[in-house]
Design a protein around this motif. Structure first.
Motif, PDB file in Angstrom:
ATOM      1  N   SER A   1      17.833  46.784  41.094  1.00 36.20           N
ATOM      2  CA  SER A   1      19.245  46.858  40.708  1.00 36.20           C
ATOM      3  C   SER A   1      19.563  48.291  40.294  1.00 36.20           C
ATOM      4  CB  SER A   1      19.529  45.908  39.537  1.00 36.20           C
ATOM      5  OG  SER A   1      19.295  44.573  39.905  1.00 36.20           O
ATOM      6  N   PRO A   2      20.834  48.675  40.401  1.00 34.51           N
ATOM      7  CA  PRO A   2      22.031  47.913  40.761  1.00 34.51           C
ATOM      8  C   PRO A   2      22.231  47.828  42.268  1.00 34.51           C
ATOM      9  CG  PRO A   2      22.657  50.151  40.254  1.00 34.51           C
ATOM     10  CD  PRO A   2      21.172  50.079  40.026  1.00 34.51           C
ATOM     11  N   ILE A   3      23.271  47.079  42.677  1.00 36.99           N
ATOM     12  CA  ILE A   3      23.603  46.961  44.094  1.00 36.99           C
ATOM     13  C   ILE A   3      25.107  47.135  44.276  1.00 36.99           C
ATOM     14  CG2 ILE A   3      21.660  45.430  44.611  1.00 36.99           C
ATOM     15  CD1 ILE A   3      23.715  43.099  44.598  1.00 36.99           C
TER      16      ILE A   3
ATOM     17  N   HIS B   1      26.735  52.251  30.407  1.00 34.70           N
ATOM     18  CA  HIS B   1      26.451  53.224  31.454  1.00 34.70           C
ATOM     19  C   HIS B   1      27.765  53.841  31.929  1.00 34.70           C
ATOM     20  CE1 HIS B   1      22.198  52.042  32.053  1.00 34.70           C
ATOM     21  NE2 HIS B   1      22.629  50.836  31.735  1.00 34.70           N
ATOM     22  N   GLU B   2      27.740  55.160  32.098  1.00 32.96           N
ATOM     23  CA  GLU B   2      28.900  55.884  32.638  1.00 32.96           C
ATOM     24  C   GLU B   2      28.421  56.831  33.725  1.00 32.96           C
ATOM     25  OE1 GLU B   2      32.454  56.730  29.999  1.00 32.96           O
ATOM     26  OE2 GLU B   2      30.763  57.263  28.715  1.00 32.96           O
ATOM     27  N   HIS B   3      28.988  56.668  34.936  1.00 33.78           N
ATOM     28  CA  HIS B   3      29.894  55.622  35.359  1.00 33.78           C
ATOM     29  C   HIS B   3      29.149  54.331  35.610  1.00 33.78           C
ATOM     30  CE1 HIS B   3      28.396  56.273  39.457  1.00 33.78           C
ATOM     31  NE2 HIS B   3      28.771  57.542  39.407  1.00 33.78           N
ATOM     32  N   SER B   4      29.829  53.360  36.243  1.00 35.86           N
ATOM     33  CA  SER B   4      29.201  52.057  36.466  1.00 35.86           C
ATOM     34  C   SER B   4      27.985  52.176  37.367  1.00 35.86           C
ATOM     35  CB  SER B   4      30.215  51.084  37.082  1.00 35.86           C
ATOM     36  OG  SER B   4      30.538  51.459  38.412  1.00 35.86           O
ATOM     37  N   GLU B   5      27.068  51.228  37.199  1.00 34.82           N
ATOM     38  CA  GLU B   5      25.893  51.155  38.070  1.00 34.82           C
ATOM     39  C   GLU B   5      26.172  50.231  39.256  1.00 34.82           C
ATOM     40  OE1 GLU B   5      22.113  52.388  35.683  1.00 34.82           O
ATOM     41  OE2 GLU B   5      22.624  50.331  35.120  1.00 34.82           O
ATOM     42  N   HIS B   6      26.685  49.045  38.984  1.00 30.32           N
ATOM     43  CA  HIS B   6      27.084  48.156  40.076  1.00 30.32           C
ATOM     44  C   HIS B   6      28.416  48.618  40.672  1.00 30.32           C
ATOM     45  CE1 HIS B   6      24.131  45.431  38.175  1.00 30.32           C
ATOM     46  NE2 HIS B   6      23.981  44.983  39.409  1.00 30.32           N
ATOM     47  N   LEU B   7      28.538  48.417  41.951  1.00 29.82           N
ATOM     48  CA  LEU B   7      29.775  48.675  42.664  1.00 29.82           C
ATOM     49  C   LEU B   7      30.294  47.346  43.200  1.00 29.82           C
ATOM     50  CD1 LEU B   7      27.902  51.328  42.950  1.00 29.82           C
ATOM     51  CD2 LEU B   7      29.413  51.927  44.835  1.00 29.82           C
TER      52      LEU B   7
END
Length: 256
Positions: A56-58, A119-125
């Motif tokens: 992860s992330p994905i 987390h900045e920015h996001s890990e998941h999209l």
């Protein structure tokens, strides 16, 4: 002969010192930039899962997700007076820890809230879209199985709960602060509780796999000032890049 003996001893000491130095360099702490950045974690953390196939992330493509076969797989049991125990700056994120009490039931299994970090920015999209912030609510079962609720945030109006969190900052790296105050964490969740689920990993070393991920489809709103303030208090760009899906299935659970 004695002179030769001392030369040999000196050579052994120098060799051991060099070998020790090299050994220590191979065990440098992971980070988000430079030689210890995420793309090198599998090399740095040799006994971790960071090079695994279910990481992860994905990037979640909504149109490719599968409809969940069962309803009510997630129940959130959060008090309106959760005890926020302490906050830490661990050098990788800002982490809030909690007293035991709040929990979720996911797929008929109970998981207790342990900590929240950012987390900045996001890990998941979602559909390739990156969000300014991602919040991870980490839960653990009695047999040490992990379930993480991921909430994405976008800029808009001021959020009272983020004002509460940020009132305990800044903290220097490695610093902790006891809080022991009550807060209603239900205010963190989006109005629409629809979510995507899949099996992945922790997004930081040791990148442990078989983690149950619950990523809410709807984002929450917080102000630009709150996003910028949190960014100032955390390591720059503390996110891991998108990982390959490798045949895993992503499910979509429509809120009732």
């Amino acid at each position: 002969m004695r002179h030769y003996f001392y030369i040999c001893i000196f050579a052994v000491i120098i060799f051991n010192a060099c070998d020790s130095s090299q050994h220590q360099s191979h065990h440098a702490d992971w980070s988000y930039s430079g030689e210890n950045a995420p793309e090198h974690w599998a090399e740095i953390e040799k006994h971790s899962h960071c090079g695994g196939q279910h990481q992860s992330p994905i990037n979640i493509i909504a149109s490719r997700s599968l409809p969940a076969q069962t309803d009510n797989v997630l129940d959130i049991y959060y008090s309106d007076e959760t005890i926020l125990h302490k906050v830490d700056n661990n050098g990788h994120s800002i982490q809030f820890s909690f007293e035991n009490g709040d929990s979720i039931i996911y797929n008929n299994k109970s998981y207790h809230l342990k900590q929240i970090h950012f987390h900045e920015h996001s890990e998941h999209l979602i559909n390739g879209m990156i969000y300014p912030i991602e919040i991870h609510l980490v839960h653990m079962s009695k047999d040490n199985e992990i379930a993480v609720l991921a909430i994405l945030g976008q800029e808009g109006e001021e959020s009272q709960i983020f004002e509460f969190f940020e009132s305990f900052l800044p903290l220097k790296m490695g610093e902790s602060k006891l809080i022991d105050l009550k807060q209603d964490l239900n205010d963190l969740f989006p109005d629409d509780r629809s979510f995507f689920s899949y099996v992945g990993s922790l997004t930081t070393p040791p990148c442990t796999e078989n983690v149950n991920w619950i990523v809410f489809k709807q984002s929450i709103i917080l102000s630009l000032e709150e996003v910028e303030k949190l960014r100032q208090y955390m390591p720059l760009n503390n996110y891991r890049n998108e990982q390959a899906l490798n045949g895993r299935k992503v499910y979509f659970h429509q809120s009732l």
